[in-house]
Scaffold this motif. Sequence first.
Motif, PDB file in Angstrom:
ATOM      1  N   ASN A  10       3.522 -41.078  43.657  1.00  0.00           N
ATOM      2  CA  ASN A  10       3.241 -42.429  43.205  1.00  0.00           C
ATOM      3  C   ASN A  10       4.221 -43.463  43.752  1.00  0.00           C
ATOM      4  OD1 ASN A  10       1.082 -41.588  41.690  1.00  0.00           O
ATOM      5  ND2 ASN A  10       2.330 -41.216  39.887  1.00  0.00           N
ATOM      6  N   ARG A  20       0.357 -47.482  44.509  1.00  0.00           N
ATOM      7  CA  ARG A  20      -1.010 -47.029  44.325  1.00  0.00           C
ATOM      8  C   ARG A  20      -1.742 -48.007  43.405  1.00  0.00           C
ATOM      9  NH1 ARG A  20      -3.284 -41.798  41.713  1.00  0.00           N
ATOM     10  NH2 ARG A  20      -1.408 -41.925  40.482  1.00  0.00           N
ATOM     11  N   VAL A  22      -3.799 -49.770  40.549  1.00  0.00           N
ATOM     12  CA  VAL A  22      -3.898 -49.423  39.128  1.00  0.00           C
ATOM     13  C   VAL A  22      -5.221 -48.723  38.836  1.00  0.00           C
ATOM     14  CG1 VAL A  22      -3.940 -50.353  36.774  1.00  0.00           C
ATOM     15  CG2 VAL A  22      -2.399 -51.329  38.468  1.00  0.00           C
ATOM     16  N   TRP A  25      -5.024 -45.056  38.871  1.00  0.00           N
ATOM     17  CA  TRP A  25      -4.094 -44.360  37.989  1.00  0.00           C
ATOM     18  C   TRP A  25      -4.824 -43.374  37.086  1.00  0.00           C
ATOM     19  CZ3 TRP A  25      -0.496 -48.559  35.439  1.00  0.00           C
ATOM     20  CH2 TRP A  25       0.328 -49.123  36.431  1.00  0.00           C
ATOM     21  N   ASN A  26      -4.172 -42.242  36.851  1.00  0.00           N
ATOM     22  CA  ASN A  26      -4.691 -41.290  35.879  1.00  0.00           C
ATOM     23  C   ASN A  26      -4.008 -41.554  34.535  1.00  0.00           C
ATOM     24  OD1 ASN A  26      -2.149 -39.986  35.881  1.00  0.00           O
ATOM     25  ND2 ASN A  26      -2.776 -38.651  37.560  1.00  0.00           N
ATOM     26  N   ASP A  29      -0.220 -41.649  34.673  1.00  0.00           N
ATOM     27  CA  ASP A  29       0.305 -42.884  35.268  1.00  0.00           C
ATOM     28  C   ASP A  29       0.336 -44.001  34.226  1.00  0.00           C
ATOM     29  OD1 ASP A  29       0.614 -41.827  37.892  1.00  0.00           O
ATOM     30  OD2 ASP A  29      -1.522 -42.139  38.276  1.00  0.00           O
ATOM     31  N   VAL A  30      -0.700 -44.070  33.413  1.00  0.00           N
ATOM     32  CA  VAL A  30      -0.735 -45.080  32.347  1.00  0.00           C
ATOM     33  C   VAL A  30       0.375 -44.808  31.335  1.00  0.00           C
ATOM     34  CG1 VAL A  30      -2.100 -46.006  30.419  1.00  0.00           C
ATOM     35  CG2 VAL A  30      -3.189 -45.580  32.639  1.00  0.00           C
ATOM     36  N   TRP A  33       3.505 -46.163  32.774  1.00  0.00           N
ATOM     37  CA  TRP A  33       3.495 -47.627  32.669  1.00  0.00           C
ATOM     38  C   TRP A  33       3.813 -48.051  31.237  1.00  0.00           C
ATOM     39  CZ3 TRP A  33       0.448 -50.672  29.565  1.00  0.00           C
ATOM     40  CH2 TRP A  33       0.586 -52.053  29.758  1.00  0.00           C
ATOM     41  N   THR A  55      -7.140 -44.448  31.389  1.00  0.00           N
ATOM     42  CA  THR A  55      -6.740 -44.395  32.798  1.00  0.00           C
ATOM     43  C   THR A  55      -6.426 -45.823  33.250  1.00  0.00           C
ATOM     44  OG1 THR A  55      -9.007 -44.727  33.542  1.00  0.00           O
ATOM     45  CG2 THR A  55      -8.283 -42.431  33.233  1.00  0.00           C
ATOM     46  N   GLY A  56      -6.011 -45.963  34.480  1.00  0.00           N
ATOM     47  CA  GLY A  56      -5.733 -47.295  35.010  1.00  0.00           C
ATOM     48  C   GLY A  56      -6.962 -48.184  34.988  1.00  0.00           C
TER      49      GLY A  56
END
Length: 109
Positions: A10, A20, A22, A25-26, A29-30, A33, A55-56
């Motif tokens: 990432n 990457r 948003v 994002w999986n 990833d969220v 964040w 998810t994003g």
Amino acid sequence: MVEESVNSYNKPKNKTARPRPVYLWNVLDVQKWLRRHCSDYYQLYHEKFLYHDITGRALLRVNENILLRLGIVNEEHRSDIWREIMKLRLKTDILEIRDIERRNNTNYD
């Protein structure tokens, strides 16, 4: 060794590389964040985001009403998280606009 390559997936390779998008994002990833940008509320609400598979792509569609339906009933918390989501949307929109401008400029050269 494998963990290192997963973590670097990432991260941009250099300072000019674009992160990457948003919308790709999986759920994890969220979570990253949320932990980074809403750290005061992460422990309270990260499970709600996980439970609902945010998810994003879903995060970009979230509004204050959706946050309430997720179970974030405290108005101040909801407002703070909503503000961070709006910042993320704005950053995403700016990157998309720059991409469009870059493509348009290369088409005219």
